[in-house]
Design a protein around this motif. Structure first.
Motif, mmCIF file in Angstrom:
data_model
loop_
_atom_site.group_PDB
_atom_site.id
_atom_site.type_symbol
_atom_site.label_atom_id
_atom_site.label_comp_id
_atom_site.label_asym_id
_atom_site.label_seq_id
_atom_site.Cartn_x
_atom_site.Cartn_y
_atom_site.Cartn_z
ATOM 1 N N MET A 1 0.804 -1.289 0.085
ATOM 2 C CA MET A 1 0.014 0.025 0.016
ATOM 3 C C MET A 1 1.032 1.136 0.005
ATOM 4 N N GLU A 2 0.553 2.318 -0.872
ATOM 5 C CA GLU A 2 1.384 3.577 -1.098
ATOM 6 C C GLU A 2 1.142 4.303 0.235
ATOM 7 N N SER A 3 1.988 4.869 0.764
ATOM 8 C CA SER A 3 1.630 5.973 1.756
ATOM 9 C C SER A 3 1.910 7.325 1.213
ATOM 10 N N ILE A 4 1.110 8.293 1.915
ATOM 11 C CA ILE A 4 1.356 9.713 1.213
ATOM 12 C C ILE A 4 1.684 10.533 1.881
ATOM 13 N N LEU A 5 2.632 11.623 1.692
ATOM 14 C CA LEU A 5 2.947 12.825 2.583
ATOM 15 C C LEU A 5 2.247 13.898 1.686
ATOM 16 N N VAL A 6 1.807 14.963 2.348
ATOM 17 C CA VAL A 6 1.275 16.234 1.813
ATOM 18 C C VAL A 6 2.441 17.287 2.465
ATOM 19 N N LEU A 7 3.124 17.972 1.745
ATOM 20 C CA LEU A 7 3.978 18.855 2.277
ATOM 21 C C LEU A 7 3.398 20.286 2.062
ATOM 22 N N THR A 8 3.415 21.277 3.217
ATOM 23 C CA THR A 8 2.724 22.492 3.226
ATOM 24 C C THR A 8 3.546 23.341 3.752
ATOM 25 N N MET B 1 16.593 12.641 -1.767
ATOM 26 C CA MET B 1 15.603 11.382 -1.297
ATOM 27 C C MET B 1 15.516 10.051 -2.532
ATOM 28 N N GLY B 2 16.378 10.493 -3.473
ATOM 29 C CA GLY B 2 16.452 9.316 -4.456
ATOM 30 C C GLY B 2 15.495 8.920 -5.129
ATOM 31 N N GLY B 3 14.597 10.012 -5.505
ATOM 32 C CA GLY B 3 13.041 9.832 -6.037
ATOM 33 C C GLY B 3 13.036 10.811 -7.323
ATOM 34 N N SER B 4 11.938 10.814 -7.698
ATOM 35 C CA SER B 4 11.549 11.506 -8.995
ATOM 36 C C SER B 4 10.484 12.611 -8.879
ATOM 37 N N ILE B 5 10.425 13.610 -9.696
ATOM 38 C CA ILE B 5 9.488 14.495 -9.223
ATOM 39 C C ILE B 5 8.992 15.161 -10.748
ATOM 40 N N ALA C 1 8.473 10.781 7.403
ATOM 41 C CA ALA C 1 7.176 10.251 6.890
ATOM 42 C C ALA C 1 7.479 8.707 6.010
ATOM 43 N N GLN C 2 8.630 8.755 5.478
ATOM 44 C CA GLN C 2 9.002 7.661 4.527
ATOM 45 C C GLN C 2 7.928 7.244 3.624
ATOM 46 N N ALA C 3 7.324 8.394 2.860
ATOM 47 C CA ALA C 3 6.258 8.330 2.093
ATOM 48 C C ALA C 3 6.590 7.569 0.624
ATOM 49 N N ALA C 4 5.839 7.162 -0.219
ATOM 50 C CA ALA C 4 5.953 6.684 -1.335
ATOM 51 C C ALA C 4 5.506 7.778 -2.558
ATOM 52 N N ILE C 5 4.611 8.496 -2.139
ATOM 53 C CA ILE C 5 4.000 9.738 -2.882
ATOM 54 C C ILE C 5 4.306 10.954 -2.027
ATOM 55 N N VAL C 6 4.543 11.982 -2.735
ATOM 56 C CA VAL C 6 4.686 13.252 -1.740
ATOM 57 C C VAL C 6 4.202 14.501 -2.731
ATOM 58 N N VAL C 7 3.070 14.624 -2.148
ATOM 59 C CA VAL C 7 2.119 15.985 -2.682
ATOM 60 C C VAL C 7 2.525 17.259 -2.091
ATOM 61 N N ALA C 8 2.743 18.280 -3.001
ATOM 62 C CA ALA C 8 3.151 19.592 -2.564
ATOM 63 C C ALA C 8 2.493 20.631 -3.269
#
Ligand code: FAD
Length: 345
Positions: free
Chosen positions: A1-8, A113-117, A89-96
């Protein structure tokens, strides 16, 4: 299951969340509901408790980085804050939000974070995994993007989601400590044009478009550019509308003609201009040709004032067209706005 972080992040007050941040919260909540994924909200602010109170009930976990160092938008401190929140948070998806503050740092955070954007996201779906929608080539091609490389950062365009409105209640915020690098930059103040001079207002409900007709010969055989400028500025002041322009009008500056001094190419709406998002639009002295109207794609209700009963707007591009003299119409509207604003005696 994906976990999601919203940065504000906070707005200029340092204590309340920006509107774009609250829109990102809505985007994150919608996605987490569809995926059944855990949602975390991360806050960057000078003082986080006020900001956290705005998102009561939005997510199970609230994380915050706060303090004087985060009062100002600055690459080093903002990137460190976002990185710390992502690691916590160690989330898979980061929404900002795709705000200037976060757009400046988020590619670096994704790299750390070694991710993509992906940026300029207008919708986040979940038909087959997570899918993000964005426009390319001046809003002509709509693409749906999915990526394997996680964490995947999605910067959401302003105006694409409703701002989250939370209920009242208790809220628990976990403080995240940030190891700040040595700060080389200090924001000593803000210099911004006066409110009257700032004519592009993305958050305005109304887009007011000025066309080349304002600078053309009028029925009396004369041009009235000065009067046109006064009418337009008075309307903007009274209505709070954002100012757009046709290409023909802004181009006149380059040809040594008399033009409206507050207009630049940044105001241009259309195929080679911008595609703003507003609930309503009012076009004045503009013919409504396709290369201009294509920039109205995200305008809800469209109205136009033109002397030409056969203009493009009347041929199905506007909901309502007033075949009338814009000098007279806007003069009367300004008088109404003035009388509404005046305190009743
Ligand atoms: C490749 C390409 C890209 C382009 N990109 C863009 C773009 O991004 N944005 C853009 O805007 N255009 C663009 N154009 C140009 C576009 O095709 C039109 O030429 C331009 O939008 C016309 O501007 P206008 O309607 O203000 O001027 P005009 O065509 O000159 O129309 C002026 C209108 O004002 C009306 N008028 C005059 N006086 C009054 C009055 N007192 N009251 C009410 N009405 C009055 C007239 O009846 C007339 O209809 C592009 C063209 C090309 C070829």
């Amino acid at each position: 299951m994906e976990s999601i972080l919203v940065l504000t992040h906070a707005d200029e007050s340092g204590t309340a969340l920006s509107k774009g941040s609250l829109e990102a919260v809505t985007a994150g909540r919608e996605l987490s509901a569809r995926l059944g994924a855990e949602l975390t909200i991360g806050i960057v602010a000078k003082e986080a408790s006020g900001a956290a109170a705005q998102v009561v009930g939005a997510a199970k976990i609230l994380l915050a980085v706060h303090g004087e160092a985060f009062a100002q938008a600055r690459f080093a401190s903002d990137a460190a804050a976002c990185e710390a929140l992502c690691r916590a948070a160690q989330a898979a998806i980061v929404v900002a939000p795709g705000s200037s503050r976060f757009a400046r740092v988020m590619a670096a955070v994704a790299h750390r974070m070694g991710g993509s954007i992906d940026t300029h996201i207008t919708a986040v779906g979940s038909a087959d995994g997570v899918e993000a929608t964005r426009w390319f080539y001046r809003q002509r091609i709509e693409a749906v993007v999915s990526r394997e490389k996680h964490p995947w950062f999605l910067l959401v365009d302003a105006g694409t989601h409703a701002a989250f409105e939370g209920g009242a209640g208790q809220v628990q915020v976990e403080q995240i400590v940030v190891d700040l690098p040595e700060m080389r930059t200090n924001v000593t103040g803000m210099r911004a044009p006066k409110q009257d001079a700032q004519t592009i207002r993305p958050d305005a409900k109304l887009l007011f478009v000025a066309g080349a007709g304002w600078t053309k010969k009028q029925p009396d055989g004369q041009i009235h550019v000065e009067q046109a400028g006064e009418l337009i500025l008075k309307f903007l002041k009274g209505s709070g509308a954002s100012l757009g322009s046709s290409k023909s009008l802004v181009d006149q500056g380059g040809e040594g003609n008399s033009v409206l001094p507050f207009l630049t190419h940044l105001n241009q709406v259309g195929q080679t201009g911008s595609t703003p998002r507003h609930a309503k639009g009012l076009s004045t002295c503009c013919h409504g040709e396709e290369p201009h109207v294509v920039g109205w794609r995200f305008i809800g209700e469209r109205r136009a004032v033109s002397l030409d009963a056969n203009c493009g707007w009347t041929r199905g591009k506007a909901d309502v067209v007033y075949v009338a003299d814009a000098f007279e119409v806007i003069g009367k509207v300004n008088a109404l706005l003035e009388s509404k604003a005046a305190p009743s005696s």
